[in-house]
Design an enzyme around this catalytic site. Sequence first.
Site, PDB file in Angstrom:
ATOM      1  N   GLU A  83       0.810  -1.363  -0.057  1.00  0.00           N
ATOM      2  CA  GLU A  83       0.090  -0.098  -0.193  1.00  0.00           C
ATOM      3  C   GLU A  83       0.830   1.170  -0.035  1.00  0.00           C
ATOM      4  O   GLU A  83       1.634   1.505   0.988  1.00  0.00           O
ATOM      5  CB  GLU A  83      -0.917  -0.119   1.327  1.00  0.00           C
ATOM      6  CG  GLU A  83      -1.967   1.130   1.300  1.00  0.00           C
ATOM      7  CD  GLU A  83      -1.541   2.275   1.964  1.00  0.00           C
ATOM      8  OE1 GLU A  83      -1.011   3.322   1.290  1.00  0.00           O
ATOM      9  OE2 GLU A  83      -1.573   2.040   3.205  1.00  0.00           O
ATOM     10  N   CYS A 114      -1.429   8.917   3.686  1.00  0.00           N
ATOM     11  CA  CYS A 114      -1.477   8.152   2.199  1.00  0.00           C
ATOM     12  C   CYS A 114      -2.520   8.441   1.248  1.00  0.00           C
ATOM     13  O   CYS A 114      -2.413   8.403   0.193  1.00  0.00           O
ATOM     14  CB  CYS A 114      -1.191   6.686   2.584  1.00  0.00           C
ATOM     15  SG  CYS A 114      -2.481   5.874   3.252  1.00  0.00           S
TER      16      CYS A 114
END
Length: 526
Positions: free
Chosen positions: A217, A251
């Site tokens: 990720e 993120c």
Amino acid sequence: MVFTYTPLEDIPAVFSDLQKTFRTGKTKPIAYRKEQLAQVAWMLRDHQQEWADALKADLGRPSLEADFLEINPAISEAKDAYDNVEKWSKTEKARWDMTWSVMKPQIRKEPKGVVLIITPFNFPVHLTITHVSSAIAAGNCVVIKPSELCPAVSELYAELVPKYLDSETVRVVNGDVPVVSKLLEFPWDHIVYVGSGRVAKIVAAAAAKHLTPLTTELGGKSPVFIDPNTDFELAAKRVLWGKLANAGQVCVAPDYVLIPRDAQDRFVEEVKKVYASFYPEGDPSKSDSFSRIITEAHTARIKKLIDESKGTVVFGGEANVQEKYVAPTLLKDVTLDDSTMQEEIFGPVLPIVPVEDVNEAINIVNDREHALCLYVFSNDPKYKAKVFDNTQSGGAIANETIIHVGATGLPFGGIGPSGCKTASVLKQSTIKLIILYTAGYLSGKYGFDILTHHRCTLDNPRWVDTVLMKGRYPPYTEKSTSFLKKMTNVTMPPRFGKAASKRWGLWLVFTLLGIVTAVLIKRQTA
């Protein structure tokens, strides 16, 4: 504070010990998994203030953000896995098929083995506990490698994990690059890596040497589409909050805004009003509601992006490298070749890129790497559908930012460069890394499935050879060949423009034949 690294010479024993434990089957019983998942949740709840204090020490994280964005969502992930692990782990029957149904085709949900989880600095609790919960729920042994950039949080893991979780199945390894390099020498059964794309390439190359499955990720530049007819006050509030939470070190933070040129100034005015309401004292550096950048090096990088930007600074722009502080910064009239558009900002800087219309905005996004998330602010279903249908991203969120990560039941993950599950193959003859990308998701049942081996099984009774498949054995004859062809014949889809053929009669004949034969044979063998 003193940050204790795991000695490099201890790491081989960590891997070996967990492998031995896994082979005993200790982690497989559902009762054991639930016990460990409950302990994960209580480890956070019993020491919630200590976790919040550690996040404050490492990131300057406000208490509200620590609870709302980190600790409580992490507890929720552990509780969700606790509540559902029994259901998720049940063996599934394959879909019914006339040819195979008598052989009891099933899918067993089995743990993969020993899982290495390497987690980032920006959400060191949530993005660690989420993956640990998935791994435990799936019945794996786990090695947790927290970020060395968060020494207070990492020390808390080292202290509390052995007290709450079984050290025979879950271990913490602390350290920096040499420690990670040593860990990557071993043939893990799965690796989870959350962090930067640069490091992900190193991890992927190491995983490829052992053909280890890898899930990443990675983030990326998550765009925001603003419909000129939407509620600008609401959009400004949610976009700015999503950008400034954890000082932009998220993120899935909004990375840049795409808005029609004639609506830019109107949106800017709303953002200015929201900014003033967020920090009424006028100086976020003195506010308890604003975090700090993780290191001086990251602060210097963000400062350079601002200094080199050709956009107009609406507010902010200041940075203090020694204090690890970057002021909330809004830039307008930003062009695609601007410094802030060349990499993920990962800081409290929001560039606004004016465009002609939504079509140009879509083209801009499609010309870039797929982001971990894409945001649209609009009340028009057609506008939202146009953007979602013509772009790719890990997530697609309307009228909100960043909180979808904590939504129970939704998959969280990227696509392509923003995150994936990889089957890594290292072609030895050319030393060329080949990575095959598929979706990689890291929460709830989706995380459980990623860290679970879906093992197919069949159990073919003896009578099948007597009735249905006798002709498969040599010597092959015209009669046996003809029968098997009828048994295994595939009903073709219709040719384009022609109606589908119906074969209900043949299907019914074979079904009745199978049932009657099975009953007769069972009576004979009873």
